[in-house]
Motif scaffolding. Structure first.
Motif, PDB file in Angstrom:
ATOM      1  N   LYS A 277      22.764  59.764 108.440  1.00 20.38           N
ATOM      2  CA  LYS A 277      23.088  59.476 107.045  1.00 20.38           C
ATOM      3  C   LYS A 277      22.774  58.023 106.723  1.00 20.38           C
ATOM      4  O   LYS A 277      23.622  57.146 106.829  1.00 20.38           O
ATOM      5  N   GLY A 278      21.537  57.765 106.333  1.00 16.14           N
ATOM      6  CA  GLY A 278      21.133  56.404 106.004  1.00 16.14           C
ATOM      7  C   GLY A 278      21.189  56.158 104.512  1.00 16.14           C
ATOM      8  O   GLY A 278      21.312  57.073 103.704  1.00 16.14           O
TER       9      GLY A 278
ATOM     10  N   GLU B  28      22.733  42.085  98.300  1.00 19.82           N
ATOM     11  CA  GLU B  28      21.334  42.186  98.739  1.00 19.82           C
ATOM     12  C   GLU B  28      20.889  40.991  99.571  1.00 19.82           C
ATOM     13  O   GLU B  28      20.279  41.139 100.634  1.00 19.82           O
ATOM     14  N   HIS B  29      21.201  39.785  99.093  1.00 19.01           N
ATOM     15  CA  HIS B  29      20.742  38.602  99.809  1.00 19.01           C
ATOM     16  C   HIS B  29      21.287  38.581 101.231  1.00 19.01           C
ATOM     17  O   HIS B  29      20.538  38.332 102.195  1.00 19.01           O
ATOM     18  N   GLN B  30      22.570  38.859 101.381  1.00 16.90           N
ATOM     19  CA  GLN B  30      23.168  38.863 102.713  1.00 16.90           C
ATOM     20  C   GLN B  30      22.569  39.973 103.578  1.00 16.90           C
ATOM     21  O   GLN B  30      22.350  39.787 104.787  1.00 16.90           O
ATOM     22  N   GLN B  31      22.322  41.138 102.973  1.00 15.91           N
ATOM     23  CA  GLN B  31      21.750  42.259 103.723  1.00 15.91           C
ATOM     24  C   GLN B  31      20.366  41.898 104.259  1.00 15.91           C
ATOM     25  O   GLN B  31      20.040  42.153 105.426  1.00 15.91           O
ATOM     26  N   LEU B  32      19.543  41.279 103.402  1.00 16.54           N
ATOM     27  CA  LEU B  32      18.186  40.932 103.815  1.00 16.54           C
ATOM     28  C   LEU B  32      18.189  39.810 104.854  1.00 16.54           C
ATOM     29  O   LEU B  32      17.374  39.813 105.785  1.00 16.54           O
ATOM     30  N   GLU B  33      19.103  38.860 104.686  1.00 13.54           N
ATOM     31  CA  GLU B  33      19.200  37.789 105.669  1.00 13.54           C
ATOM     32  C   GLU B  33      19.637  38.339 107.023  1.00 13.54           C
ATOM     33  O   GLU B  33      19.155  37.900 108.071  1.00 13.54           O
ATOM     34  N   GLY B  34      20.561  39.297 107.004  1.00 11.06           N
ATOM     35  CA  GLY B  34      20.985  39.928 108.250  1.00 11.06           C
ATOM     36  C   GLY B  34      19.847  40.676 108.924  1.00 11.06           C
ATOM     37  O   GLY B  34      19.683  40.637 110.149  1.00 11.06           O
TER      38      GLY B  34
ATOM     39  N   SER C   9       9.656  53.517  89.408  1.00  8.32           N
ATOM     40  CA  SER C   9      10.220  53.512  90.749  1.00  8.32           C
ATOM     41  C   SER C   9      10.512  54.941  91.200  1.00  8.32           C
ATOM     42  O   SER C   9      10.508  55.884  90.404  1.00  8.32           O
ATOM     43  N   CYS C  10      10.773  55.092  92.492  1.00  8.46           N
ATOM     44  CA  CYS C  10      11.210  56.376  93.044  1.00  8.46           C
ATOM     45  C   CYS C  10      12.175  56.099  94.184  1.00  8.46           C
ATOM     46  O   CYS C  10      12.213  55.008  94.756  1.00  8.46           O
ATOM     47  N   GLN C  11      12.956  57.123  94.532  1.00  8.26           N
ATOM     48  CA  GLN C  11      13.967  57.008  95.581  1.00  8.26           C
ATOM     49  C   GLN C  11      13.382  57.493  96.905  1.00  8.26           C
ATOM     50  O   GLN C  11      12.739  58.544  96.967  1.00  8.26           O
ATOM     51  N   ILE C  12      13.621  56.710  97.965  1.00  8.91           N
ATOM     52  CA  ILE C  12      13.119  57.077  99.289  1.00  8.91           C
ATOM     53  C   ILE C  12      14.207  56.896 100.339  1.00  8.91           C
ATOM     54  O   ILE C  12      15.187  56.187 100.123  1.00  8.91           O
ATOM     55  N   LYS C  13      14.035  57.555 101.464  1.00  9.83           N
ATOM     56  CA  LYS C  13      14.768  57.239 102.685  1.00  9.83           C
ATOM     57  C   LYS C  13      13.740  57.055 103.791  1.00  9.83           C
ATOM     58  O   LYS C  13      12.732  57.766 103.840  1.00  9.83           O
ATOM     59  N   VAL C  14      13.997  56.085 104.657  1.00 17.75           N
ATOM     60  CA  VAL C  14      13.036  55.758 105.706  1.00 17.75           C
ATOM     61  C   VAL C  14      13.647  56.063 107.072  1.00 17.75           C
ATOM     62  O   VAL C  14      14.782  55.653 107.363  1.00 17.75           O
ATOM     63  N   PHE C  15      12.883  56.771 107.895  1.00 14.46           N
ATOM     64  CA  PHE C  15      13.341  57.211 109.212  1.00 14.46           C
ATOM     65  C   PHE C  15      12.459  56.603 110.292  1.00 14.46           C
ATOM     66  O   PHE C  15      11.345  56.151 110.036  1.00 14.46           O
ATOM     67  N   LYS C  16      12.955  56.635 111.525  1.00 16.20           N
ATOM     68  CA  LYS C  16      12.136  56.244 112.653  1.00 16.20           C
ATOM     69  C   LYS C  16      10.915  57.160 112.717  1.00 16.20           C
ATOM     70  O   LYS C  16      10.928  58.251 112.172  1.00 16.20           O
ATOM     71  N   PRO C  17       9.826  56.723 113.391  1.00 20.68           N
ATOM     72  CA  PRO C  17       8.599  57.526 113.410  1.00 20.68           C
ATOM     73  C   PRO C  17       8.844  58.999 113.714  1.00 20.68           C
ATOM     74  O   PRO C  17       9.568  59.346 114.649  1.00 20.68           O
ATOM     75  N   LYS C  18       8.251  59.853 112.878  1.00 20.53           N
ATOM     76  CA  LYS C  18       8.332  61.319 112.907  1.00 20.53           C
ATOM     77  C   LYS C  18       9.676  61.852 112.417  1.00 20.53           C
ATOM     78  O   LYS C  18       9.835  63.063 112.230  1.00 20.53           O
ATOM     79  N   GLY C  19      10.644  60.952 112.179  1.00 24.33           N
ATOM     80  CA  GLY C  19      11.948  61.406 111.699  1.00 24.33           C
ATOM     81  C   GLY C  19      11.892  62.003 110.298  1.00 24.33           C
ATOM     82  O   GLY C  19      12.630  62.942 109.984  1.00 24.33           O
ATOM     83  N   ALA C  20      11.012  61.461 109.449  1.00 24.77           N
ATOM     84  CA  ALA C  20      10.884  61.998 108.087  1.00 24.77           C
ATOM     85  C   ALA C  20      10.370  63.424 108.113  1.00 24.77           C
ATOM     86  O   ALA C  20      10.816  64.275 107.333  1.00 24.77           O
ATOM     87  N   ASP C  21       9.446  63.712 109.028  1.00 24.81           N
ATOM     88  CA  ASP C  21       8.908  65.072 109.136  1.00 24.81           C
ATOM     89  C   ASP C  21       9.993  66.047 109.601  1.00 24.81           C
ATOM     90  O   ASP C  21      10.093  67.177 109.101  1.00 24.81           O
ATOM     91  N   ARG C  22      10.806  65.592 110.548  1.00 24.76           N
ATOM     92  CA  ARG C  22      11.900  66.461 111.029  1.00 24.76           C
ATOM     93  C   ARG C  22      12.922  66.701 109.926  1.00 24.76           C
ATOM     94  O   ARG C  22      13.422  67.817 109.763  1.00 24.76           O
TER      95      ARG C  22
ATOM     96  N   THR D 271      19.108  53.686 108.203  1.00 23.24           N
ATOM     97  CA  THR D 271      20.357  53.535 108.964  1.00 23.24           C
ATOM     98  C   THR D 271      20.637  52.093 109.358  1.00 23.24           C
ATOM     99  O   THR D 271      21.732  51.789 109.839  1.00 23.24           O
ATOM    100  N   GLU D 272      19.679  51.177 109.151  1.00 26.11           N
ATOM    101  CA  GLU D 272      19.924  49.773 109.489  1.00 26.11           C
ATOM    102  C   GLU D 272      20.928  49.122 108.547  1.00 26.11           C
ATOM    103  O   GLU D 272      21.435  48.044 108.842  1.00 26.11           O
ATOM    104  N   PHE D 273      21.195  49.772 107.422  1.00 26.72           N
ATOM    105  CA  PHE D 273      22.097  49.180 106.431  1.00 26.72           C
ATOM    106  C   PHE D 273      23.377  50.006 106.244  1.00 26.72           C
ATOM    107  O   PHE D 273      24.086  49.840 105.270  1.00 26.72           O
ATOM    108  N   THR D 274      23.648  50.912 107.185  1.00 31.39           N
ATOM    109  CA  THR D 274      24.890  51.677 107.124  1.00 31.39           C
ATOM    110  C   THR D 274      25.986  50.947 107.884  1.00 31.39           C
ATOM    111  O   THR D 274      25.729  50.032 108.660  1.00 31.39           O
ATOM    112  N   MET D 275      27.239  51.411 107.687  1.00 31.80           N
ATOM    113  CA  MET D 275      28.375  50.782 108.351  1.00 31.80           C
ATOM    114  C   MET D 275      28.504  51.218 109.812  1.00 31.80           C
ATOM    115  O   MET D 275      29.288  50.672 110.560  1.00 31.80           O
ATOM    116  N   ARG D 276      27.713  52.241 110.195  1.00 24.37           N
ATOM    117  CA  ARG D 276      27.713  52.751 111.570  1.00 24.37           C
ATOM    118  C   ARG D 276      29.092  53.226 112.039  1.00 24.37           C
ATOM    119  O   ARG D 276      29.445  53.111 113.199  1.00 24.37           O
TER     120      ARG D 276
END
Length: 280
Positions: free
Chosen positions: A205-206, A133-139, A232-245, A194-199
Motif C-alpha cells: 500500500k504505497g 513536501e520539502h521535508q519528504q524530498l529532503e529525506g 496531470s494524472c495519478q500514478i503509483k510506482v513499484f519496484k521493477p516488474k511490480g507494476a505488471d504484477r 512505499t518510500e513515503f509510507t509510515m511503514r
C-alpha cells in the motif's frame, strides 16, 4: 542502461492545483505514429483512443484543449466509474508521453513557428504529504544520495530541445518543443510509492503520486513564463516488474466480480490521458 539527464534548470515552474479538491496554495509533489508531426484528428481516430475519449471527466467532453499529453501505460481496471484513473509504473523504466498539438485552426496563432516550454514534475497526490513536501524530498535525498526522482531518457525521446534538470529539484525536468512537430518524451520515475509510507503495516500500500505537465509560451522578453496549459494524472510506482504484477492482480480481482459489480468500474485503457489542471 538509459542515460540520465543531469543538466541545469533555468526557471521554476509556477505552482498549480492538482485535483478538484486541492487547495490552490498547496505545492505538488509506445511508439511512433509516423514520420511527420502528430495530428490530433489522426491520433484520436486510432482504436486505442476511442474508449479514452469517454474516460475524460464530463466537463471536458465538449472542451477542446490546446494540447493533450498521453502516457503510454495502461490504467488500472480496479477504479470505479467516476473516479480518476490510476496508472502503475515500474521504477526506473522508460515510459513514453506523447505531446499532441490539439489546437483548432486559428487558435493561439502566436505560437505558430515558435517553441514552447513544458515542465514535468512528479508530485504528491495526498494533501497530507503536500504539506510536508520539502521535508519528504529532503529525506529522500538523504537516503538516496546522487539519485533523482525524475529523469528524461534522452536517447529514446523525439523532438525535445534543450532538456534540463536542476540538481536541487529532484522531481522536475523541462524541455522546449515545437507543437508542429512530432514530440515524444520518455520519462523515468526513480522513487517508489512505499518510500513515503509510515511503514506501520507493511505490504504494497504505497502513496499515489501525480505526473504534472505545465506548458508555457515566450513573453515579449523571450522568457517562457506565459502559461498555456496544465494537465496531470495519478500514478503509483513499484519496484521493477511490480507494476505488471499489480496490474495482473487487479485484473484477476475484477474477473471474479459479478457482472453487476463490474458495471461500477472503468475498463482498463491501453494508455493514460492526462486531464486538465485548472489554475486559480
Amino acid at each position: 542502461m538509459a542515460w540520465a539527464l543531469k543538466l541545469p534548470l533555468a526557471d521554476e515552474v509556477i505552482e498549480s492545483g492538482l485535483v478538484q479538491d486541492f487547495d490552490a496554495s498547496l505545492s505538488g509533489i509506445g511508439q511512433e505514429l509516423g514520420a511527420g508531426a502528430y495530428s490530433m484528428s489522426d491520433v484520436l481516430a486510432l482504436p486505442i483512443f476511442k474508449q479514452e475519449e469517454s474516460s475524460l471527466p464530463p466537463d471536458n467532453e465538449n472542451k477542446i484543449l490546446p494540447f493533450q499529453y498521453v502516457l503510454c501505460a495502461a490504467t488500472s481496471p480496479a477504479v470505479k466509474l467516476h473516479d480518476e484513473t490510476l496508472t502503475y509504473l515500474n521504477q526506473g523504466q522508460s515510459y513514453e508521453i506523447r505531446m499532441l498539438d490539439n489546437r483548432k485552426l486559428g487558435e493561439l496563432p502566436e505560437i505558430n513557428g515558435k517553441l514552447v516550454k513544458s515542465i514535468f514534475r512528479v508530485v504528491f497526490h495526498d494533501r497530507r504529504l503536500q504539506y510536508t513536501e520539502h521535508q519528504q524530498l529532503e529525506g529522500w535525498r538523504w537516503n538516496r544520495p546522487g539519485d533523482r526522482i525524475l529523469d528524461i531518457d534522452i536517447p529514446m525521446s523525439v523532438g525535445i530541445i534543450d532538456p534540463r534538470a536542476n540538481p536541487t529539484q529532484l522531481n522536475t525536468v523541462e524541455f522546449l518543443w515545437d507543437p508542429a512537430k512530432r514530440t515524444s518524451v520518455f520519462i523515468q520515475v526513480h522513487c517508489i510509492s512505499t518510500e513515503f509510507t509510515m511503514r506501520k503495516h507493511g505490504g504494497e500500500k504505497g502513496v499515489p503520486f501525480r505526473v504534472q505537465i505545465d506548458t508555457f509560451k515566450e513573453n515579449e522578453n523571450g522568457e517562457y513564463t506565459e502559461h498555456l496549459h496544465s494537465a496531470s494524472c495519478q500514478i503509483k510506482v513499484f519496484k521493477p516488474k511490480g507494476a505488471d504484477r499489480k496490474q495482473k492482480t487487479d485484473r484477476e480481482k475484477m474477473e471474479k466480480r459479478t457482472p453487476h459489480e463490474k458495471e461500477k468500474y472503468q475498463p482498463s485503457y491501453e494508455t493514460t490521458i492526462l486531464t486538465e489542471v485548472t489554475r486559480n
